[in-house]
Design a protein around this motif. Structure first.
Motif, PDB file in Angstrom:
ATOM      1  N   GLY A  24       0.808  -1.211   0.000  1.00  0.00           N
ATOM      2  CA  GLY A  24       0.000   0.000   0.000  1.00  0.00           C
ATOM      3  C   GLY A  24       0.840   1.259   0.000  1.00  0.00           C
ATOM      4  N   LEU A  25       1.860   1.302   0.846  1.00  0.00           N
ATOM      5  CA  LEU A  25       2.750   2.467   0.877  1.00  0.00           C
ATOM      6  C   LEU A  25       3.537   2.579  -0.419  1.00  0.00           C
ATOM      7  CD1 LEU A  25       4.903   3.911   3.683  1.00  0.00           C
ATOM      8  CD2 LEU A  25       6.042   3.223   1.563  1.00  0.00           C
ATOM      9  N   GLN A  26       4.053   1.475  -0.904  1.00  0.00           N
ATOM     10  CA  GLN A  26       4.849   1.502  -2.120  1.00  0.00           C
ATOM     11  C   GLN A  26       4.026   2.012  -3.305  1.00  0.00           C
ATOM     12  OE1 GLN A  26       8.182   0.640  -2.590  1.00  0.00           O
ATOM     13  NE2 GLN A  26       8.466   0.402  -0.383  1.00  0.00           N
ATOM     14  N   LEU A  41       8.696  12.577   0.586  1.00  0.00           N
ATOM     15  CA  LEU A  41       9.496  12.025   1.669  1.00  0.00           C
ATOM     16  C   LEU A  41       8.782  10.799   2.224  1.00  0.00           C
ATOM     17  CD1 LEU A  41      10.184  15.340   3.650  1.00  0.00           C
ATOM     18  CD2 LEU A  41      11.580  14.356   1.825  1.00  0.00           C
ATOM     19  N   VAL A  42       9.539   9.852   2.745  1.00  0.00           N
ATOM     20  CA  VAL A  42       8.959   8.674   3.382  1.00  0.00           C
ATOM     21  C   VAL A  42       9.651   8.467   4.724  1.00  0.00           C
ATOM     22  CG1 VAL A  42       8.493   6.191   3.231  1.00  0.00           C
ATOM     23  CG2 VAL A  42       8.489   7.599   1.147  1.00  0.00           C
ATOM     24  N   CYS A  43       8.852   8.327   5.764  1.00  0.00           N
ATOM     25  CA  CYS A  43       9.371   8.022   7.097  1.00  0.00           C
ATOM     26  C   CYS A  43       8.395   7.038   7.715  1.00  0.00           C
ATOM     27  CB  CYS A  43       9.485   9.292   7.935  1.00  0.00           C
ATOM     28  SG  CYS A  43      10.284   9.057   9.540  1.00  0.00           S
ATOM     29  N   ILE A 105      -1.037   3.498   2.230  1.00  0.00           N
ATOM     30  CA  ILE A 105      -2.427   3.050   2.222  1.00  0.00           C
ATOM     31  C   ILE A 105      -2.512   1.759   3.034  1.00  0.00           C
ATOM     32  CG2 ILE A 105      -4.335   2.243   0.793  1.00  0.00           C
ATOM     33  CD1 ILE A 105      -3.172   3.907  -1.499  1.00  0.00           C
ATOM     34  N   ASN A 106      -3.381   1.741   4.027  1.00  0.00           N
ATOM     35  CA  ASN A 106      -3.501   0.580   4.898  1.00  0.00           C
ATOM     36  C   ASN A 106      -4.188  -0.586   4.192  1.00  0.00           C
ATOM     37  OD1 ASN A 106      -3.226  -0.482   7.711  1.00  0.00           O
ATOM     38  ND2 ASN A 106      -5.426  -0.763   7.456  1.00  0.00           N
ATOM     39  N   ASP A 150      -4.989  -2.998  -6.769  1.00  0.00           N
ATOM     40  CA  ASP A 150      -6.031  -2.146  -6.187  1.00  0.00           C
ATOM     41  C   ASP A 150      -5.434  -1.005  -5.364  1.00  0.00           C
ATOM     42  OD1 ASP A 150      -8.212  -3.540  -7.275  1.00  0.00           O
ATOM     43  OD2 ASP A 150      -8.165  -5.016  -5.663  1.00  0.00           O
ATOM     44  N   PHE A 151      -4.259  -1.213  -4.787  1.00  0.00           N
ATOM     45  CA  PHE A 151      -3.616  -0.131  -4.045  1.00  0.00           C
ATOM     46  C   PHE A 151      -3.262   1.032  -4.966  1.00  0.00           C
ATOM     47  CE2 PHE A 151      -2.401  -3.591  -0.962  1.00  0.00           C
ATOM     48  CZ  PHE A 151      -3.091  -3.069   0.123  1.00  0.00           C
TER      49      PHE A 151
END
Length: 307
Positions: A24-26, A41-43, A105-106, A150-151
């Motif tokens: 989801g995050l990717q 940014l990603v943390c 995204i969860n 879907d993500f």
């Protein structure tokens, strides 16, 4: 990728609770980067931190390790989602405060009372606590129906909201007394549109069952959409289980579902739900009225004698 001084694009920071390697995050980062509208940014946590709510690391230091994500400046952090947001907006890790924080995204929806358990929502709430506009995003993943693509569809569907918020921020017209919780339906490709909703009271009723070994435990599901027939069946406890070391696992006992115009109902109907969330959990007005009359009578009563 560092932001250069001539780059006037707004900066968004992404976090989550499923871990920095989660699909989801990717997918969200890929969509944000490919749009070329934002500096990204990603943390995010270095491992899964589902259902940790708003817990923070207090007594011990946390580590941040630089990782490669195309088009973004990214760090994997040993703390919770709230830790990640706090660190990411502190100017200790990145040189400036991002314009907006996006948590997700969860993998699984976060509606109703499950918002309280959610580490994804906490990632956005922590930004809100510190005056940074934020949204949490969750996709209603259902096994056998959903797939990883879907993500990406969910991320694309959220782009208009993200862009609109940043435009309002730039114009200094965005409200600062709430943050947004967004849930996307399982059939996100055929969603019915965007629906402004309110947080409901839906929740899965959880119980506990004795198990014989820790291997029978599993992922703590933060999703609102756990299917009760997919919960692992546990064999009866044998007499060999040590009475000094008892093991228990959560199991779904039932569900409380709203039928009013709330987030969970509209999500099930196929809408993308957008729910403004505040930091304070105020009691309903009838409870306030009750305790307003009740408290003076308590104070007036004589205290029982000490034992």
């Amino acid at each position: 990728m560092e932001k250069n001084s001539s780059d006037e694009r707004p900066t968004v920071m992404v976090t989550n609770d499923d871990g920095i390697d989660a699909a989801g995050l990717q997918a969200l980062v890929r969509v944000l980067v490919s749009s070329q509208l934002f500096h990204v940014l990603v943390c995010a946590p270095d491992s899964e931190k589902s259902a940790v709510s708003h817990s923070i690391t207090w007594r011990h230091p946390i580590s941040a390790t630089r990782v490669h994500i195309d088009g973004a400046t990214a760090f994997a952090v040993s703390g919770t989602p709230a830790d990640c947001t706090s660190l990411g907006i502190s100017e200790s890790l990145f040189p400036s405060v991002p314009d907006m924080v996006i948590s997700g995204i969860n993998m699984g929806s976060n509606c109703g009372y499950h918002i309280v358990y959610s580490g994804t929502v906490a990632g956005a709430r922590e930004a809100f606590f510190n005056g940074v506009p934020s949204v949490s995003i969750s996709y209603n993943w259902v096994g056998g129906k959903s797939n990883v693509h879907d993500f990406t569809l969910a991320a694309v569907a959220c782009l208009p909201i993200i862009s609109a918020i940043l435009a309002e921020i730039k114009n200094q017209t965005y409200p600062r007394k709430c943050f947004l919780n967004i849930d996307l339906p399982t059939d996100v490709a055929n969603h019915k549109g965007y629906k402004l909703t309110r947080q409901g009271e839906s929740i899965f009723r959880m119980g506990w069952k004795r198990v014989t070994s820790s291997s029978q435990g599993g992922k703590v599901l933060s999703t609102m959409e756990m299917e009760t027939d997919s919960v692992e069946k546990i064999e009866n406890i044998t007499s060999t289980t040590s009475q000094e070391h008892l093991l228990f696992k959560r199991e779904v006992k039932g569900a409380q579902v709203d039928h009013d115009d709330t987030d969970q109902r509209f999500l099930q109907e196929g809408y993308i739900t957008v729910t403004p969330i505040g930091a304070l959990s105020r009691a309903e007005i009838d409870s306030q009225v009750y305790f307003k009359d009740w408290l003076p009578t308590v104070v007036e009563r004589p205290s029982p004698s000490a034992l």
